[in-house]
Design an enzyme around this catalytic site. Structure first.
Site, PDB file in Angstrom:
ATOM      1  N   TRP A 186       3.141 -11.929   0.387  1.00 14.07           N
ATOM      2  CA  TRP A 186       3.319 -11.401   1.773  1.00 14.07           C
ATOM      3  C   TRP A 186       3.829 -12.597   2.665  1.00 14.07           C
ATOM      4  CZ3 TRP A 186       2.552  -6.641   4.083  1.00 14.07           C
ATOM      5  CH2 TRP A 186       2.315  -5.644   3.241  1.00 14.07           C
ATOM      6  N   TYR A 211       6.399 -15.040  -4.657  1.00 16.11           N
ATOM      7  CA  TYR A 211       6.130 -13.695  -4.615  1.00 16.11           C
ATOM      8  C   TYR A 211       4.908 -13.632  -3.811  1.00 16.11           C
ATOM      9  CZ  TYR A 211       4.712  -8.845  -4.689  1.00 16.11           C
ATOM     10  OH  TYR A 211       4.299  -7.422  -4.395  1.00 16.11           O
TER      11      TYR A 211
END
Length: 727
Positions: free
Chosen positions: A144, A142
């Site tokens: 960006w 998880y």
């Protein structure tokens, strides 16, 4: 008409020479000086390359308000924290998987050749798959990630693992998990996604706009695609139109200051109580929209009884909420009346649902909007997505940009029995999974089993910057026998890894992306401007090497290079454009030219109102809920029988908050989104010099609280509780 950017094809010919004339895109890094388009999570800019080094950036001229965060891009590219070589934790290298997990984070690393590092990773994947099964490997990265459509390493990792038998993956996110859990039961969708009621509709129709825990001018600086920063234009127009705006937030936000709005400070974690008190005032003063509630919602009656205190003897009135919210009761009642005086737009951010019982706030928020009765009207209703991706922007008439690398289905090399655990866990459950292998947990009314995970491979993310309760996380992480991190920068997570693989920075590879996630105003190419630092490699190339070692390279790569996949994504958009009669240059012209294709804005998008079709005819355009309407009372949730989630919006006191009787800790630390960086990114850049105090992160505190503790601006303070401390 669609046009190439002003760096025309004629200009580009001089830069790329024969390659352009022959129509062949040049995928190599430049060998001489030049200016190239640099795109990122923070915006678009023209980068000047000299002697194989990016020396300067200037914002793309079509960005209406370039982000100051762009100043950190070059520092991130040339940061001393760049991962330069493949590294292996010494204990792991000497003794193998599971060696001395207690030394993770403190052990030293040994530089190894790429061949050695890749052999170790491939061997461990094989060992876990053969000895345990696919349920023993967690690839629920998880974060960006690495910017761009091609180099999304999270998709590439899952594709690779599916080809060799599968792995445990994750669902949802830390950003809006509460909303994603509850909103499908309320409106049949996540709600906080996709285009929202347009900014133009608000300018033309809204009398009163309430920003609740929402700071669009700060949080819209970034995006999962290239941010278009159109929200600044929206705020400028609202200011010119003298829109009445109120900001409900524990701190006075940047947006509140720019717009000159009213500020209503609310005690952290009391937002649901405030929403219920506003609803109570609307109900008892008969200001709620009875007709809208009857035609477009279901379950209002039991919720009304709850507001009046019939089930528990406690009316959820303004007087009840005042001591919890620290907002005077008269102010609460006055705000409720103002909500129905004219056309009102309620705007929420995501921080209220990132707390204990957080899913109650978005439910109460939408219910409050339903009681006001303006959902689906121009400039009215609610939005939970104006603070990100410029959700109210006008949308261009443009083709969509997809991805070339598909995850695909799991190849069933070994059966996955139910008793071995679930294939998907909510991402925030990773620590619970590690601490409770084989145990059951509840999720969305069903029982699931935590798998017994032995290895994790993390790409383009930093879990040690996201997850709550770091000490518990560190203890759980020792369960992993192998922890692989693939990134371009030494993060806290990389420091705790066993094997670290250096990935290329987004300026060091080829890719493609959209300008404006919702606006889609342009497609931009990302040219490799410089060679990867030291021994860093493109994420895609790393996975191709691993696929070769695991015997699945032909299926993984399909014989395609990164450049092939960039062309594939563009060509798919080109075919869409052709079908829609939208003009686009062919790929060679695009890539060898400015790498920018712009698209015109749709006029009809200017008057967009979310849920307009539902409001126009709820029978022909029902919501995808069991009733087809907004569910203020959910019979589905009632059947779950959860003590911590009743079937309608409810005030459930947080386990820890300033309203509790125990005053051991008299203050609340809110780690809201930073002004001058994105999460943990850009810490080691020149941006830090603009805000750091004595080399430390700034701690904002009210003047009154500071004076009571003898604190003045410029001091270094110790912030602590029973879990930990920071300076």
């Amino acid at each position: 008409m669609t046009a190439l950017s002003r760096r025309s094809f004629l200009t580009s010919v001089a830069g790329v020479g024969a390659a352009a004339l022959l129509g062949r895109p040049a995928f190599a890094a430049p060998t001489g000086p030049g200016e190239f388009l640099c795109t990122s999570t923070f915006g678009a800019a023209w980068a000047t390359v000299k002697d194989g080094r990016v020396v300067s950036l200037r914002p793309w001229e079509k960005d209406p308000h370039p982000s100051p965060l762009l100043d950190g891009v070059l520092d991130s590219l040339y940061s001393p924290t760049r991962i330069r070589y493949p590294m292996v934790r010494r204990a792991y290298l000497e003794k193998g998987p599971g060696a001395a997990p207690e030394t993770r984070g403190t052990d030293d690393f040994v530089r190894v050749p790429w061949e050695k590092a890749l052999d170790l990773v491939a061997a461990e994947i094989k060992r876990c798959q053969d000895q345990y099964g696919p349920w023993s490997i967690y690839t629920g990265t998880y974060g960006w990630g690495h910017f761009g459509r091609i180099a999304n390493p999270q998709s590439a990792l899952k594709r690779l693992m599916n080809l060799v038998g599968g792995s445990v993956v994750s669902s949802s996110n830390y950003s809006k998990a509460g909303i994603e859990a509850i909103m499908p039961h309320v409106v049949g969708s996540i709600d906080a996604e996709g285009p929202q009621t347009s900014h133009r509709s608000i300018i033309d129709n809204t009398d009163f706009i309430v920003f609740w825990a929402c700071d669009p001018l700060k949080t819209n600086r970034i995006s999962a695609s290239i941010p278009d920063h159109g929200e600044w234009t929206w705020f400028e127009e609202m200011k010119k139109a003298n829109k009445k705006a109120l900001f409900i937030d524990p701190v006075k936000t940047e947006s509140c200051k720019v717009l000159g709005g009213e500020w209503l400070p609310v005690r952290p974690q009391s937002d649901t109580a405030l929403a219920l008190a506003l609803a109570h005032t609307l109900l008892t003063e008969k200001l709620h929209d009875v007709k809208f509630l009857a035609e477009y919602t279901t379950g209002f009656e039991p919720f009304a009884d709850y507001l009046l205190g019939k089930p528990d003897g406690v009316a959820k009135s303004a007087d009840w909420a005042a001591p919890m919210t620290e907002i005077p009761a008269d102010t609460i009642r006055d705000l409720a009346r103002r909500l129905v005086k004219g056309r009102t737009m309620l705007v929420s951010g995501w921080s209220p649902q990132r707390q204990h019982h957080g899913e109650q706030f978005p439910w109460a928020f939408v219910t409050l909007a339903a009681m006001v009765g303006q959902i689906g009207l121009p400039g009215g209703g609610h939005s939970q997505l104006y603070h990100l991706y410029n959700g109210g922007t006008e949308v261009a008439d443009a083709p969509s940009l997809g991805g070339s690398l598909q995850i695909g289905k799991r190849k069933e090399i070994k059966p996955w029995p139910k008793e071995k655990g679930t294939t998907i866990i909510p991402c925030a459950r990773v620590v619970d999974m590690l601490m409770n292998p084989g145990k059951e947990y509840d999720h969305q009314g069903k029982k699931f089993v935590y798998p017994d995970v032995r290895m994790t491979y993390w790409v383009g993310g930093n879990p040690f910057a996201h997850h709550q309760d770091r000490n518990r996380m560190i203890a759980a992480w020792r369960k992993f026998e192998t922890f692989v991190v693939q990134d371009f920068q030494w993060t806290a997570s990389a420091r705790f890894a066993d094997i670290v693989l250096p990935a290329a920075h987004w300026c060091e590879r080829n890719d493609i992306e959209t300008f404006g996630l919702h606006a889609r105003k342009a497609i931009m190419g990302m040219k490799k401007m410089v060679e990867p630092m030291a021994e860093a490699r493109d994420d895609y190339d790393i996975f191709v090497e691993l696929a070769t070692r695991l015997g699945v390279e032909p299926e993984f790569s399909e014989g395609k290079t990164t450049g092939d996949r960039v062309r594939e994504v563009y060509d798919a958009a080109f075919e869409q454009a052709k079908a829609k009669k939208i003009e686009m240059p062919d790929f060679a012209t695009f890539w060898n030219g400015s790498c920018v294709v712009e698209f015109p804005v749709k006029d009809k998008a200017a008057k967009r109102a979310k849920y307009a079709q539902f409001r126009e005819d709820p029978l022909l355009n029902p919501l995808p809920t069991p009733s087809g309407r907004i569910e203020i009372y959910s019979k589905t949730i009632e059947k779950f029988g959860y003590d911590d989630c009743p079937p309608h919006p409810t005030w459930l006191e947080p386990l820890e908050w300033l309203g509790q009787k125990d005053k051991t800790h008299p203050m609340h630390l809110a780690s809201n989104h930073p002004i001058s960086r994105m999460h943990s990114q850009f810490n080691g850049t020149r941006l830090r010099e603009s805000y750091a105090i004595a080399g430390r992160e700034p701690c904002w505190i009210s003047a009154q609280d500071a004076a009571a503790r003898g604190i003045k601006t410029g001091d270094v303070v110790r912030v602590f509780n029973g879990r930990g401390q920071c300076l």
